[in-house]
Design an enzyme around this catalytic site. Structure first.
Site, PDB file in Angstrom:
ATOM      1  N   PHE A   3      -4.495   3.053  14.685  1.00 28.98           N
ATOM      2  CA  PHE A   3      -4.728   4.090  13.683  1.00 28.98           C
ATOM      3  C   PHE A   3      -5.871   3.620  12.800  1.00 28.98           C
ATOM      4  CE2 PHE A   3      -1.540   7.538  13.207  1.00 28.98           C
ATOM      5  CZ  PHE A   3      -0.887   7.332  14.415  1.00 28.98           C
ATOM      6  N   ASN A  10       0.847  -1.197   0.000  1.00 32.45           N
ATOM      7  CA  ASN A  10       0.000   0.000   0.000  1.00 32.45           C
ATOM      8  C   ASN A  10       0.881   1.246   0.000  1.00 32.45           C
ATOM      9  OD1 ASN A  10       0.558   0.810   2.831  1.00 32.45           O
ATOM     10  ND2 ASN A  10      -0.342  -1.199   3.218  1.00 32.45           N
ATOM     11  N   LYS A  66       8.753 -17.239 -11.004  1.00 34.69           N
ATOM     12  CA  LYS A  66       7.998 -16.091 -11.520  1.00 34.69           C
ATOM     13  C   LYS A  66       6.768 -16.577 -12.284  1.00 34.69           C
ATOM     14  CE  LYS A  66       8.347 -12.232 -14.646  1.00 34.69           C
ATOM     15  NZ  LYS A  66       8.977 -11.768 -15.846  1.00 34.69           N
ATOM     16  N   LYS A  84     -11.536  -3.430  18.744  1.00 32.24           N
ATOM     17  CA  LYS A  84     -10.170  -3.914  18.977  1.00 32.24           C
ATOM     18  C   LYS A  84      -9.709  -3.649  20.413  1.00 32.24           C
ATOM     19  CE  LYS A  84      -8.997  -3.551  14.068  1.00 32.24           C
ATOM     20  NZ  LYS A  84      -7.942  -3.553  13.075  1.00 32.24           N
ATOM     21  N   LYS A 116     -13.741   0.811  15.415  1.00 42.47           N
ATOM     22  CA  LYS A 116     -12.468   0.088  15.594  1.00 42.47           C
ATOM     23  C   LYS A 116     -11.965   0.201  17.029  1.00 42.47           C
ATOM     24  CE  LYS A 116     -11.160   0.326  10.793  1.00 42.47           C
ATOM     25  NZ  LYS A 116     -10.439   1.001   9.739  1.00 42.47           N
ATOM     26  N   ASP A 125      -4.308  -6.595   5.033  1.00 43.63           N
ATOM     27  CA  ASP A 125      -5.279  -7.513   5.632  1.00 43.63           C
ATOM     28  C   ASP A 125      -5.206  -8.920   5.020  1.00 43.63           C
ATOM     29  OD1 ASP A 125      -6.416  -5.699   7.419  1.00 43.63           O
ATOM     30  OD2 ASP A 125      -7.651  -4.823   5.833  1.00 43.63           O
TER      31      ASP A 125
HETATM   32  N1  CTP Z   1      -4.170  -3.536  11.799  1.00 41.05           N
HETATM   33  C1  CTP Z   1      -3.474  -4.639  12.278  1.00 41.05           C
HETATM   34  N2  CTP Z   1      -3.501  -5.822  11.611  1.00 41.05           N
HETATM   35  C2  CTP Z   1      -4.210  -5.953  10.465  1.00 41.05           C
HETATM   36  C3  CTP Z   1      -4.936  -4.841   9.979  1.00 41.05           C
HETATM   37  C4  CTP Z   1      -4.887  -3.653  10.663  1.00 41.05           C
HETATM   38  O1  CTP Z   1      -2.820  -4.529  13.315  1.00 41.05           O
HETATM   39  N3  CTP Z   1      -4.211  -7.106   9.830  1.00 41.05           N
HETATM   40  C5  CTP Z   1      -4.144  -2.290  12.568  1.00 41.05           C
HETATM   41  C6  CTP Z   1      -3.478  -1.130  11.886  1.00 41.05           C
HETATM   42  O2  CTP Z   1      -2.086  -1.059  12.208  1.00 41.05           O
HETATM   43  C7  CTP Z   1      -4.220   0.067  12.444  1.00 41.05           C
HETATM   44  C8  CTP Z   1      -5.613  -0.471  12.714  1.00 41.05           C
HETATM   45  O3  CTP Z   1      -5.469  -1.898  12.771  1.00 41.05           O
HETATM   46  O4  CTP Z   1      -3.679   0.512  13.671  1.00 41.05           O
HETATM   47  C9  CTP Z   1      -6.662  -0.134  11.739  1.00 41.05           C
HETATM   48  O5  CTP Z   1      -6.238  -0.461  10.453  1.00 41.05           O
HETATM   49  P1  CTP Z   1      -7.220  -0.245   9.201  1.00 41.05           P
HETATM   50  O6  CTP Z   1      -6.545  -0.772   7.969  1.00 41.05           O
HETATM   51  O7  CTP Z   1      -7.711   1.176   9.194  1.00 41.05           O
HETATM   52  O8  CTP Z   1      -8.462  -1.119   9.610  1.00 41.05           O
HETATM   53  P2  CTP Z   1      -8.839  -2.619   9.515  1.00 41.05           P
HETATM   54  O9  CTP Z   1      -8.902  -3.148  10.900  1.00 41.05           O
HETATM   55  O10 CTP Z   1      -7.947  -3.366   8.557  1.00 41.05           O
HETATM   56  O11 CTP Z   1     -10.326  -2.549   8.997  1.00 41.05           O
HETATM   57  P3  CTP Z   1     -10.883  -2.222   7.529  1.00 41.05           P
HETATM   58  O12 CTP Z   1      -9.846  -2.699   6.569  1.00 41.05           O
HETATM   59  O13 CTP Z   1     -12.132  -2.997   7.507  1.00 41.05           O
HETATM   60  O14 CTP Z   1     -11.114  -0.744   7.483  1.00 41.05           O
END
Ligand code: CTP
Length: 401
Positions: free
Chosen positions: A322, A209, A288, A340, A336, A278
């Site tokens: 975050f 990302n 490859k 969490k 969140k 995620d």
């Molecule tokens: N985070 C994490 N592990 C993951 C995904 C996210 O620890 N697999 C943490 C990120 O570091 C951040 C927070 O969760 O502090 C929120 O991340 P975000 O990408 O905004 O949210 P998600 O929980 O992934 O939810 P969504 O993708 O549904 O918005």
């Protein structure tokens, strides 16, 4: 906090130089020892005698004066200082300092010092907003220089806007706060994650990302300055490790998961600013991938939600997440925070231009478990880190050293 502090005050040539006399007086009254350097421009507005009378110290005007043969004056002063403050700072001194130019007593001393440097700019609003000046301020901010921002209001040039030197009382209060702040997190162990993760598809491809890691690195830097014992778990980014920070580099979410969980039991504060992937490809191909059909499907499986796991295993840690959102930012952030089991969440709207991913600036909303809402308007990521860490120190009730 200012008692017996050795301060070098640099005064440059702007109309606000007269306020530097009051600043010298306030710093001296607070118990600081103030040695003043006046640039040639400053001497057009104020006289050395005023500063000498108030500070009861010699005032420095020219690098080549060298009054004492046993000393090289600009080096001696640079080493003597506990801190430097330049007030008022013109566009000229900001430009010179940002670009390493040393052509008078103040600019040479600045390049020679290892003490923290604070700058209080003052100039016409259009000059302040000029891209060249903003760029120079940026360069200095990245080197750790800190700013007492100018106020908005009526300017000597007849304009109204941002550019008025902060009042001497504000500058003194700012310095006092900085000096106290430094150790607010002394004795605390803080873990912060930063950057993106990479999920390998085959030996030449990965999913990732846009995260630059700048926010997490700013948190690590400020926390270390505040006395915390900082561990920074960084995804693949090209950023220098802040001073005094232990850095562990990882690539994938699962590596981050393992590393964070290993370190978790020892930590007092954990801040998950990394933009974690995620999902990962179900298969990580050894060779490859060759193109074949017109369409292809890449099957993905869920990674661990690191933050959620930390929330579940939380004992005494203060846990901060975050949330990067593009819509309904507060609503999703709140969700969140609860889901969490966090103590606080920093929400940023990544759809806004000029802030967020990749940028040096951001604008965030910090929500805490007890319902406090702190809106931080657009500012540098270092300034946001400062807001956040001060708030955490407040919440966990540390008194500092
Ligand atoms: N985070 C994490 N592990 C993951 C995904 C996210 O620890 N697999 C943490 C990120 O570091 C951040 C927070 O969760 O502090 C929120 O991340 P975000 O990408 O905004 O949210 P998600 O929980 O992934 O939810 P969504 O993708 O549904 O918005």
């Amino acid at each position: 906090m200012l008692a017996n502090k050795k301060i070098v005050l640099g005064v440059t040539g702007g109309i606000a130089a007269y306020k530097a006399i009051a600043l010298t007086s306030k710093l001296s009254q607070a118990g600081a020892v103030v040695q003043v350097i006046l640039t040639e421009g400053a001497q057009q507005f104020v006289t050395p005698l005023s500063f000498q009378a108030i500070s009861r110290q010699p005032v420095y005007l020219d690098t080549f004066d060298e009054l004492d043969p046993k000393k090289i004056q600009h080096i001696d002063l640079a080493d003597w200082a506990d801190l430097f403050i330049i007030a008022p700072a013109t566009a000229n001194i900001i430009g010179k300092y940002a670009n390493g130019i040393a052509d008078d007593m103040l600019s040479t001393t600045l390049l020679a010092t290892k003490a923290p440097v604070y700058i209080a700019p003052a100039m016409n609003v259009d000059m302040y907003q000029h891209p060249a000046v903003q760029h120079n301020l940026d360069i200095l901010a990245k080197r750790g220089v800190q700013f007492v921002d100018p106020n908005e209001g009526y300017l000597a040039c007849g304009y109204t806007g941002k550019g008025r030197l902060a009042e001497p009382e504000e500058i003194v209060a700012y310095l006092e706060k900085k000096l106290t702040q430094k150790k607010l997190l002394a004795g605390k162990k803080l873990l912060v994650t930063a950057g993106p993760t990479q999920e390998q598809v085959d030996p030449v491809r990965y999913l990732t990302n846009y995260s630059s890691g700048k926010m997490g690195f700013a948190i690590a830097e400020v926390a270390a300055n505040m006395g915390a014992d900082v561990t920074l778990i960084a995804g693949p980014v090209h950023l220098p490790t802040p001073n005094g920070v232990n850095r562990v580099d990882i690539i994938s979410t699962e590596e981050m998961y393992q590393t964070v969980l290993e370190q978790y039991p020892d930590q007092d504060i954990v801040i998950k600013s990394a933009a974690v992937s995620d999902y990962r490809p179900v298969t990580q191909y050894k060779e490859k991938l060759k193109k074949q059909a017109e369409r292809m499907t890449l099957e993905l499986e869920r990674n661990h939600d690191i933050l959620k796991t930390l929330g579940e295993q939380k004992e005494r840690q203060y846990l901060v997440g975050f949330a990067a959102e593009t819509n309904d930012v507060k609503h999703y952030g709140q969700e969140k925070l609860l889901k969490k089991n966090l103590d606080a969440i920093v929400i940023n709207d990544v759809s806004k231009e000029g802030i967020g991913f990749g940028s040096d600036n951001n604008e965030v909303l910090i929500l805490t478990k007890d319902g406090t809402e702190i809106k931080v308007d657009q500012t540098s990521k270092v300034a946001i880190a400062n807001h956040l860490l001060n708030h955490i120190a407040d919440q966990i009730g540390v008194e500092g050293e």
